[in-house]
Each structure stands twice: as C-alpha cells, then as structure tokens.
Motif scaffolding. Structure first.
Motif, short mmCIF file in Angstrom:
data_model
loop_
_atom_site.label_atom_id
_atom_site.label_comp_id
_atom_site.label_asym_id
_atom_site.label_seq_id
_atom_site.Cartn_x
_atom_site.Cartn_y
_atom_site.Cartn_z
N ASP A 1 46.56 9.17 46.42
CA ASP A 1 45.37 10.01 46.60
C ASP A 1 44.16 9.08 46.53
O ASP A 1 43.52 8.95 45.48
CB ASP A 1 45.34 11.09 45.50
N SER B 1 44.52 8.36 56.98
CA SER B 1 43.93 7.04 56.80
C SER B 1 44.55 6.09 57.82
O SER B 1 45.45 6.46 58.55
CB SER B 1 44.19 6.50 55.38
N THR C 1 45.09 17.44 51.99
CA THR C 1 43.85 16.65 51.82
C THR C 1 42.66 17.43 52.34
O THR C 1 41.60 17.48 51.72
CB THR C 1 43.95 15.30 52.58
N ARG D 1 41.27 9.23 47.80
CA ARG D 1 39.98 9.90 47.58
C ARG D 1 39.80 10.26 46.11
O ARG D 1 38.70 10.40 45.61
CB ARG D 1 39.85 11.13 48.47
#
Ligand SMILES: N[C@@H](CCC(=O)N[C@@H](CS)C(=O)NCC(=O)O)C(=O)O
Length: 212
Positions: free
Chosen positions: A37, A15, A209, A39
């Motif tokens: 997290d 990110s 991820t 997402r």
C-alpha cells in the motif's frame, strides 16, 4: 544466470509495477507477490527501504539479486528466462535496436511526459533528453507507425512491454495526442492474453485503491 531461484515481486496497484506484472504474465513463470500500500506508506518500512532506498515499486528479489526500475526489471527477466523469447540473443544484431528502445522509454519518453504534464518548456531544447515535445511525438509516431506488428518486428519483445506500457499511459492520460497510429498499437497490446491476465488479477486491487 539461474532462473530456478525464488522470485518475489513488490507490486502496487495502480502503479508502474503494472508493467512488470504484465511482463511476468508474458513470461508465464511462478512468482510471489508482495502487494504494498504505497499510498499508505508501505514503501517506507525499513524492510522495503533495504530493497529500494527510494521506497518505490516495482522491485524484484530473484534469489539474492535485487532489481528495481521497471525497465531494468523487464530487461533482467527477459534475459533470466530466455525460453520465453522476449529478448534477442546477445549476439543477435537486433539486440542494439532492442536495447535502444528499452532505454528510450524511461530515459527519454518519461521525462518528456513529466515536463508536459507540468507545462515546463526549456528555453534551450538541447537541455532536454528528448529534444522538444513535437520532435519526440513525431519520432514516436514514426516508430510506432512502423511496428509490424511489434516495435522491433515480427516478434513481440520486452520493448513492447516497456515502451507499450508507456505509450498506453501517455494516451490514457491524454499526454500524447490522439492518433490512430497509437490507438492501433494499443489495441494489439490489449488483445494479448498476458496483458489481459495481469489486468484481471489486478482489477480487485485497483478497485480497492480507487475506493480509498
Ligand atoms: N524510476 C522508477 C520509478 C518508480 C516509481 O515512481 N514508482 C511509484 C509508483 S508509479 C512509487 O512507488 N511511488 C511511491 C512513493 O514514491 O512513495 C521506475 O521506473 O520503476
């Protein structure tokens, strides 16, 4: 500004908070990391929304001071930890150019990237913060081409972290055109030990991820 207060960094991999992680490694200061997290919705907890109501990383809490927005955080940290020499002093004439490019990245380059990816072209280029895509790219090639070796001269500064990360992103995702001017500058970034350290630390989280 006191620099000895506890520093907590809210981070997610991958990110935009990677820019702040690189900045922290350049500063070489101690900090705690809270890996979110995003997402999986970790940005939407009441605890994190109290820090950033947008539920987005990066954010930092330094003592009682909360800062969000990657460029603002980097600017804040450079001033809070001046010994690292990543920002011209307040009375240094170079401060103007420094702030110019620091703000240019989120307010002018990033909106252009978003429009480009969405294939949006305004009828009237005066409505765009970046005028038009070709003018922006020509300007970036000029600015980066003059980097000697860094964007505002001999010394590496926060501008190289913020604008460097944006240019790197633009090249990595083929938003910016392939050009040796950008590639040479990115090679200089990639050679920085602090950049490499941030990448190494984040690598397992990146892999996790990506694995889903
Ligand atoms: N304007 C903010 C943008 C931050 C941002 O968009 N963060 C994304 C990751 S790159 C995020 O946290 N997304 C999670 C979400 O929106 O739920 C900055 O420059 O720091």
């Amino acid at each position: 500004m006191r620099s000895d207060r506890q520093l907590t960094f809210y981070h997610a991999v991958p990110s935009r908070s990677g820019t702040v992680h690189w900045m922290l490694q350049e500063l070489g200061i101690p900090f705690d990391v809270k890996l979110l997290d995003i997402r999986g919705g970790a940005g939407q907890t009441p605890e994190f929304l109290a820090i950033n109501p947008l539920g987005k990383v990066p954010a930092i809490v330094h003592g009682d001071t909360v800062v969000s927005e990657a460029a603002a955080i980097c600017c804040y940290l450079a001033d809070a930890f001046p010994d690292a020499g990543l920002a011209p002093a307040l009375d240094d004439p170079a401060r103007g150019e420094y702030l110019r490019w620091l703000f240019f990245s989120p307010s002018t380059i990033e909106p252009a990237f978003v429009d480009r990816v969405r294939q949006y072209e305004a009828q009237d280029s005066s409505q765009n913060s970046y005028r038009d895509w070709n003018t922006l790219v020509a300007m970036l090639l000029d600015v980066v081409g003059k980097a000697d070796p860094w964007l505002i001269g001999e010394n590496f500064t926060t501008v190289d972290v913020v604008m460097g990360a944006t240019i790197r992103f633009g090249c990595m995702f083929d938003i910016l055109p392939k050009d040796p001017v950008f590639n040479d500058y990115i090679r200089r970034i990639d050679a920085r030990p602090a950049y490499q350290r941030a990448q190494e630390i984040d690598a397992p989280y990146f892999a996790a991820t990506m694995a889903g």
